[in-house]
Design an enzyme around this catalytic site. Structure first.
Site, PDB file in Angstrom:
ATOM      1  N   LYS A 103     -39.108 -54.369  -2.361  1.00 53.74           N
ATOM      2  CA  LYS A 103     -37.873 -53.740  -1.856  1.00 53.74           C
ATOM      3  C   LYS A 103     -37.084 -54.753  -1.023  1.00 53.74           C
ATOM      4  O   LYS A 103     -37.623 -55.781  -0.598  1.00 53.74           O
ATOM      5  CB  LYS A 103     -38.234 -52.512  -1.016  1.00 53.74           C
TER       6      LYS A 103
ATOM      7  N   MET B   9     -21.946 -68.039  15.895  1.00 53.31           N
ATOM      8  CA  MET B   9     -21.836 -67.463  14.558  1.00 53.31           C
ATOM      9  C   MET B   9     -22.268 -68.461  13.484  1.00 53.31           C
ATOM     10  O   MET B   9     -22.943 -68.092  12.524  1.00 53.31           O
ATOM     11  CB  MET B   9     -20.402 -66.993  14.309  1.00 53.31           C
TER      12      MET B   9
ATOM     13  N   TYR C 164     -21.676 -70.293  24.526  1.00 48.47           N
ATOM     14  CA  TYR C 164     -20.999 -69.140  25.135  1.00 48.47           C
ATOM     15  C   TYR C 164     -21.722 -68.643  26.384  1.00 48.47           C
ATOM     16  O   TYR C 164     -22.939 -68.470  26.376  1.00 48.47           O
ATOM     17  CB  TYR C 164     -20.917 -67.995  24.135  1.00 48.47           C
TER      18      TYR C 164
ATOM     19  N   ARG D 234     -42.134 -39.444   8.804  1.00 44.80           N
ATOM     20  CA  ARG D 234     -40.947 -39.967   8.140  1.00 44.80           C
ATOM     21  C   ARG D 234     -40.724 -39.123   6.889  1.00 44.80           C
ATOM     22  O   ARG D 234     -40.098 -38.078   6.957  1.00 44.80           O
ATOM     23  CB  ARG D 234     -41.136 -41.463   7.826  1.00 44.80           C
TER      24      ARG D 234
HETATM   25  C1  PLP Z   1     -42.410 -51.072   2.913  1.00 47.33           C
HETATM   26  C2  PLP Z   1     -43.539 -50.185   2.569  1.00 47.33           C
HETATM   27  C3  PLP Z   1     -44.795 -50.717   2.239  1.00 47.33           C
HETATM   28  C4  PLP Z   1     -45.134 -52.180   2.430  1.00 47.33           C
HETATM   29  O1  PLP Z   1     -45.445 -52.388   3.785  1.00 47.33           O
HETATM   30  P1  PLP Z   1     -45.909 -53.816   4.345  1.00 47.33           P
HETATM   31  O2  PLP Z   1     -46.218 -53.560   5.763  1.00 47.33           O
HETATM   32  O3  PLP Z   1     -44.757 -54.730   4.161  1.00 47.33           O
HETATM   33  O4  PLP Z   1     -47.082 -54.229   3.536  1.00 47.33           O
HETATM   34  C5  PLP Z   1     -45.771 -49.852   1.778  1.00 47.33           C
HETATM   35  N1  PLP Z   1     -45.520 -48.522   1.672  1.00 47.33           N
HETATM   36  C6  PLP Z   1     -44.341 -47.966   2.016  1.00 47.33           C
HETATM   37  C7  PLP Z   1     -44.153 -46.502   1.882  1.00 47.33           C
HETATM   38  C8  PLP Z   1     -43.328 -48.779   2.483  1.00 47.33           C
HETATM   39  O5  PLP Z   1     -42.159 -48.220   2.851  1.00 47.33           O
END
Ligand code: PLP
Length: 380
Positions: A41, A319, A271, A139
């Site tokens: 992802k 930046m 800055y 979640r």
């Molecule tokens: C992103 C995610 C993972 C992977 O988690 P890592 O800590 O990067 O290994 C696994 N399961 C779900 C549901 C996730 O959202």
């Protein structure tokens, strides 16, 4: 998604061989017969979704996982076959898309199962999916006490195959953590009961990197898959996981010195002048800043590497530039020289975890930001 004109000075290099080696190292921690879902992802945490997915498949990952159906569609368009899990499920109306591209979403609501069943029937095919259960992350997922009831109803829908039960640990990566243990117990008891009722659920999954690197005590019902993300890229799910597997950082981020200048004692730098030179000081101006995904919160804290030697950041990250202290460099670096902001330089390495710590964040966010903002090159 690179910018319109990413800086030619800055480059993200991705070592696909390191990702394959990490997969092997992590597999050694898994019980036999547990497959790996390589989590790609967010553009593979900034490493490039399609090249990483191809390499993971070639290295034997049984399954891939993305957050969104659109990511799965991109993988299919790139010709990638085999199971693709969609971890965040489907938005309303996306069931036909999931069916058309043979994606396996994690679902938790009756309406979503019904929509996927309908889309599969409309297409004259069978859809696959997973039942997501909330065992403590708060979640996504059906509440644990309603999971078996939903499973029975959804499993009876035509055109649908529920391949696994899925849940996600909230506190993974810390050995002996009681919350992870409680979640694992809830998950295992649900899976056991579902299997006694005749649901095979062979692709069930609970553990991400943290759960694999610091496993909760052995559960009686073995899941079929581990969903591995950050550890494949060489990052740690938690500082406590350090040393659990020999992981290699897969991302390197380099820039160049744009200028080298001497400032007099008392001069304020960048800055807000949050840093003032205590003595006459040679500074290097590096051609990367927060618009290149380098965290501004690392201002005045982080270090970079030049010729294998550390140079501390002075003042705020701008930046498109940062200033670093060249005290102790002999000979003095010259404009145009390479600067390593993440990864190896000579004998030294700045890990994504280290940069994350300097920035008050985690490796995950560092690689996502750098990968999204810069030119990227893959090495295999
Ligand atoms: C992103 C995610 C993972 C992977 O988690 P890592 O800590 O990067 O290994 C696994 N399961 C779900 C549901 C996730 O959202």
């Amino acid at each position: 998604m690179t910018r319109v004109a990413p800086s030619p000075d800055n480059l993200v290099s991705v070592d696909l061989t390191a990702i394959a080696a990490n997969l092997r190292a992590l597999r050694a921690l898994l019980p036999p017969k547990v497959g790996v879902a390589g989590v790609v992802k967010a553009d593979a945490y900034g490493h490039g979704m399609v090249p990483v997915a191809r390499r993971l498949k070639a290295a034997g990952a049984e399954t891939l996982a993305v957050a969104l159906p659109g990511e799965g569609v991109l993988l299919r368009r790139a010709g990638i076959e085999g199971p693709i899990l969609v971890l965040m499920g489907l938005a309303p109306g996306q069931a036909p898309l999931a069916v058309a591209h043979d994606l396996s979403p994690f679902l938790a609501a009756w309406e979503d199962f019904a929509a996927l069943s309908q889309a599969a029937q409309d297409a004259g095919t069978q859809a696959t999916c997973h039942l997501k259960v909330d065992t403590g992350m708060s979640r996504l997922g059906v509440e644990a006490d309603q999971a078996l009831d939903l499973l029975e109803r959804a499993a009876a829908l035509p055109g649908l195959k529920i391949q696994g039960l899925a849940s996600h640990l909230a506190t993974s990566g810390v050995p002996g953590d009681p919350t992870a243990q409680k979640q694992a117990e809830i998950f295992s008891s649900l899976l056991g009961e579902a299997r006694r009722r005749g649901h095979a659920l062979t692709e069930s999954s609970l553990e991400a990197s943290g759960g694999v690197m610091a496993p909760p005590p052995a559960a009686p019902e073995p899941p079929g898959l581990a969903r591995l993300g950050i550890s494949l890229y060489g990052g740690l799910p938690a500082p406590e996981s350090q040393g659990a597997a020999p992981l290699k950082g897969a991302m390197r981020f380099t820039s160049r010195l744009m200028a080298v200048r001497r400032v007099p004692a008392g001069a304020g730098v960048s800055y807000g002048h949050i840093w003032k030179a205590p003595r006459d000081t040679w500074l290097g101006v590096v051609a990367a800043g927060y618009s290149d995904g380098y965290p501004r919160s690392a201002s005045n804290r982080a270090q970079v590497l030049i010729r294998g030697q550390a140079a501390p950041l002075r003042g705020r990250v701008c930046m498109n530039a940062i200033m670093v202290d060249l005290t102790g460099f002999a000979p003095l670096p010259a404009p145009g020289e390479e600067v390593v902001l993440l990864g190896r330089s000579g004998e030294r390495e700045i890990t994504a975890d280290q940069l994350g710590e300097w920035a008050g964040t985690i490796s995950y966010e560092i690689t996502c930001s750098l990968g999204a903002a810069n030119r990227r090159r893959h090495r295999s």
